[in-house]
Design a protein around this motif. Sequence first.
Motif, PDB file in Angstrom:
ATOM      1  N   THR A 160       0.834  -1.202   0.000  1.00  0.00           N
ATOM      2  CA  THR A 160       0.000   0.000   0.000  1.00  0.00           C
ATOM      3  C   THR A 160       0.868   1.250   0.000  1.00  0.00           C
ATOM      4  O   THR A 160       0.569   2.240  -0.690  1.00  0.00           O
ATOM      5  N   GLY A 161       1.968   1.223   0.765  1.00  0.00           N
ATOM      6  CA  GLY A 161       2.892   2.342   0.799  1.00  0.00           C
ATOM      7  C   GLY A 161       3.574   2.578  -0.540  1.00  0.00           C
ATOM      8  O   GLY A 161       3.807   3.730  -0.935  1.00  0.00           O
ATOM      9  N   THR A 212      -5.360  -7.157  -0.579  1.00  0.00           N
ATOM     10  CA  THR A 212      -3.899  -7.160  -0.519  1.00  0.00           C
ATOM     11  C   THR A 212      -3.318  -7.879  -1.730  1.00  0.00           C
ATOM     12  O   THR A 212      -2.350  -7.411  -2.346  1.00  0.00           O
ATOM     13  N   ILE A 213      -3.919  -8.994  -2.107  1.00  0.00           N
ATOM     14  CA  ILE A 213      -3.477  -9.747  -3.288  1.00  0.00           C
ATOM     15  C   ILE A 213      -3.656  -8.901  -4.554  1.00  0.00           C
ATOM     16  O   ILE A 213      -2.783  -8.862  -5.432  1.00  0.00           O
ATOM     17  N   VAL A 214      -4.788  -8.182  -4.639  1.00  0.00           N
ATOM     18  CA  VAL A 214      -5.042  -7.320  -5.804  1.00  0.00           C
ATOM     19  C   VAL A 214      -3.986  -6.220  -5.882  1.00  0.00           C
ATOM     20  O   VAL A 214      -3.482  -5.899  -6.971  1.00  0.00           O
ATOM     21  N   ARG A 215      -3.616  -5.637  -4.746  1.00  0.00           N
ATOM     22  CA  ARG A 215      -2.599  -4.583  -4.741  1.00  0.00           C
ATOM     23  C   ARG A 215      -1.234  -5.116  -5.177  1.00  0.00           C
ATOM     24  O   ARG A 215      -0.476  -4.418  -5.866  1.00  0.00           O
ATOM     25  N   ILE A 216      -0.901  -6.328  -4.790  1.00  0.00           N
ATOM     26  CA  ILE A 216       0.376  -6.927  -5.212  1.00  0.00           C
ATOM     27  C   ILE A 216       0.422  -7.059  -6.734  1.00  0.00           C
ATOM     28  O   ILE A 216       1.428  -6.730  -7.381  1.00  0.00           O
ATOM     29  N   LEU A 223       2.678  -0.792 -12.054  1.00  0.00           N
ATOM     30  CA  LEU A 223       3.780   0.083 -11.659  1.00  0.00           C
ATOM     31  C   LEU A 223       5.135  -0.486 -12.057  1.00  0.00           C
ATOM     32  O   LEU A 223       6.148   0.219 -12.005  1.00  0.00           O
ATOM     33  N   ASN A 224       5.151  -1.780 -12.419  1.00  0.00           N
ATOM     34  CA  ASN A 224       6.393  -2.454 -12.817  1.00  0.00           C
ATOM     35  C   ASN A 224       7.447  -2.410 -11.705  1.00  0.00           C
ATOM     36  O   ASN A 224       8.637  -2.246 -11.948  1.00  0.00           O
ATOM     37  N   VAL A 225       6.974  -2.566 -10.473  1.00  0.00           N
ATOM     38  CA  VAL A 225       7.863  -2.658  -9.321  1.00  0.00           C
ATOM     39  C   VAL A 225       7.869  -4.111  -8.856  1.00  0.00           C
ATOM     40  O   VAL A 225       6.840  -4.657  -8.477  1.00  0.00           O
ATOM     41  N   LYS A 226       9.035  -4.746  -8.909  1.00  0.00           N
ATOM     42  CA  LYS A 226       9.142  -6.159  -8.592  1.00  0.00           C
ATOM     43  C   LYS A 226       9.429  -6.358  -7.110  1.00  0.00           C
ATOM     44  O   LYS A 226      10.190  -5.612  -6.501  1.00  0.00           O
ATOM     45  N   LEU A 227       8.825  -7.398  -6.566  1.00  0.00           N
ATOM     46  CA  LEU A 227       9.128  -7.804  -5.196  1.00  0.00           C
ATOM     47  C   LEU A 227      10.132  -8.962  -5.276  1.00  0.00           C
ATOM     48  O   LEU A 227       9.773 -10.127  -5.324  1.00  0.00           O
TER      49      LEU A 227
END
Length: 569
Positions: A160-161, A212-216, A223-227
Motif C-alpha cells: 500500500t505504501g 492485498t493480493i489485488v494490490r500486489i 507500476l512495474n515494481v518487482k518484489l
Amino acid sequence: MVKISDETNAERIEHKSKKNIALGSIFGYLSFFVSIIHGLILTPLILNAFGKVDYGLYGLATSIIALLLIDFGLSNATNTYLARLRAKGDKDGVQRFLAAIVKLYFIIDIFFVVVITAVYFLCPIMYKSTYTPAEIEKLQFLVLIVGGFAIVGLPFSPITGVIATYEKFGFNKFAEFIQKALYFALTFACIRYNWGIIGITIVNAGSALLMTIVRIIYMRFYLNVKLDLRLNVTKGELRGIITFSFWSLVYAIALRLVLNITPSILGIVSDSDQVALFTIVTTIEGYIYTFGAIANTFFLAKVARSDAYGSEEERQEHLQNLAIKIGKLQFTLIALIFLGFVTVGREFMEIWLGPDQDYQIVYWCIVAICTYNVFAIPEVVFESAMFARGFMKQLAINSLWKAAINLTLSVWLSRNEPGVLGNSIIGHMGDAVAGAVGASIAIMIARFAQLALDNLAYRRCLGISLRKFGSRVFLRCGIAAVVSLGFGAMCHRFMPVSSLKLKFIINGSLFVLVFMTLSAFVSFNKQERHYYFDQVLRLLHIRKNKPALAGSSGTSEVIENKEEDGKKD
C-alpha cells in the motif's frame, strides 16, 4: 536544473499528483459512504441478531489484535523512505528497500505467532470476571481468526505504501472501496443465513486479505515494481531504516495505547455492556475521522519532493503555504461532519439504535473523543513534513505522553464505582455509565495534551509560524463553524416539528446549507473559490486543462500569493 525523475519533469509530476489526489479523494469518499451504509444498516441488525455481548466480543477481539500487531515502526519508515527514493527517481532503490522491508516483516510474523498463541491461552485469565466460559471460548476463536488473517497479510502491508509513493491514490482508495462493498454484501449474508459473529469476522478479515493480493498484482504489472527478495540494501541504508523504525515503533505503540487498548481496559475494570457501547463509539468516531482525513496520506510524497530542491527559506515558505491551503480544506471537511453530528447526533442515535438511554450516552462519548480531530486533522501537512524530514523522535515522545495520560485516567475513570470522576460528572445519566464515558473523557484529555506538544514540535523543528496558520485556518474558518453550530443549536431547540426523523432531516439539511454557504464566502477568498471550482470542472472533463506555462513549477504553486493575502486577509 534539479533532477526530479528520470521519467518526467516537475510540471508533469505535479499535474499527475493533483489528478491522483482528486481521484483518491473521490474513491475515498465512495469507500466512506459504503462504510456509512454498512454502519447504519448492519450495526443495528447485528446487535438485534446476535446481541450486545457478541458484538462486544467482536470489537474486543479486533482491538486486541490491533493492539498487539505492531509493525515495529516499519510502516512509517516504509512510507517515508519510499517517498524520498521516489523523489530522487531511484527506482532500483525502491525495489531494494521493498525487498528488505518485506523480509523484516516475515521475521516479525514469527514473533506474532508466538504472541497471539499466548493471548489465546491468557483470555480465560484476563476476562474471567467479565465473560462466561462459553463467551471466553468464543472470544478465543475470534482472536485466532483475526490474528491468523492479520499474520498472513502483514508481510505485504508495504505494498500500500509503494502504491501511495507513486501517488496512485485512486487505485488504493478504489481497492478500499471494493473491500468495503464486498464486506457489506458478505456481512448481510452472514446475518441473513445466521452465520453468527464468527462468520462476520471471517468475511471482514478475508476481504482485506483479498484486496492485498489485488494490490500486489497492481504493483507488479502496472507500476512495474518487482518484489524480489534476493535484493539487499546496504549497511548504511539498513542502519537508517532501523533508527527511524525504532521511533516509529514507539509512535505506533503509543497510538495503540489509546483507542485500541480501551476495550480491554473496559473488559477488565467495567462490564461487557460498556465494551459494546465503546465499540459503537469507535465505529462512529472512525466515520467522522475518515470523512475529514480522506486525503491525510496523500501529501507525504509531495512534501518529500519539495524538500529535494530550493533553499531552506523557499522550502519553509512552500510548506507554510501548502499547510494553509490544505488546512482550510481539511478543517472545512472535518467541521462539516463533526458539527453536523453535534447538531443532530442525538436524533441520529435514537433513529439508528433506538431510544435506549445507553445509546444516547454514546453521543456524548463521540463528542468528547472527536473534538480533537477538528484541530489535529487540518495540521496533516505539518505531520507529513515531520515524517519526511526525519523528526520521528519528537512525535514519538509526544505520543508516549498521550499514552501515559490515557492509561492513567482510563483505569481510574472507567471503573463502575461510586466516587470516581466519571460518575461525578455524568451521574445524572445513569449508574452504569462510568465505563464508556469515563474512558472517552480520558482519551479527550490525552489527545489534547499531545496536540499541544505536537504544535510546539512543529514550530521548533519546521520553523513555521503557528500564529499565521492559526489565524488563516482556525480563526478564519472557525467563524463559519461557530455561527453554523449556533444556528444548529437554535434549530434543535426551537424547531416546531414532532416527527423525530423529519426533525433530523430538516435540521441536518439546514445546518449543511448554512455551513457550506458561510464557508464558501468567509473561509475561502474569491481566488480560492474560483480555483476549486475550476478543479472540479477539470476533473469532470467539463473544462480542459490549460497548457503549462514555460518555466512554471507545479511544486511551487499555491493558491494565495502575497498580494492576495494582503487584500483578503
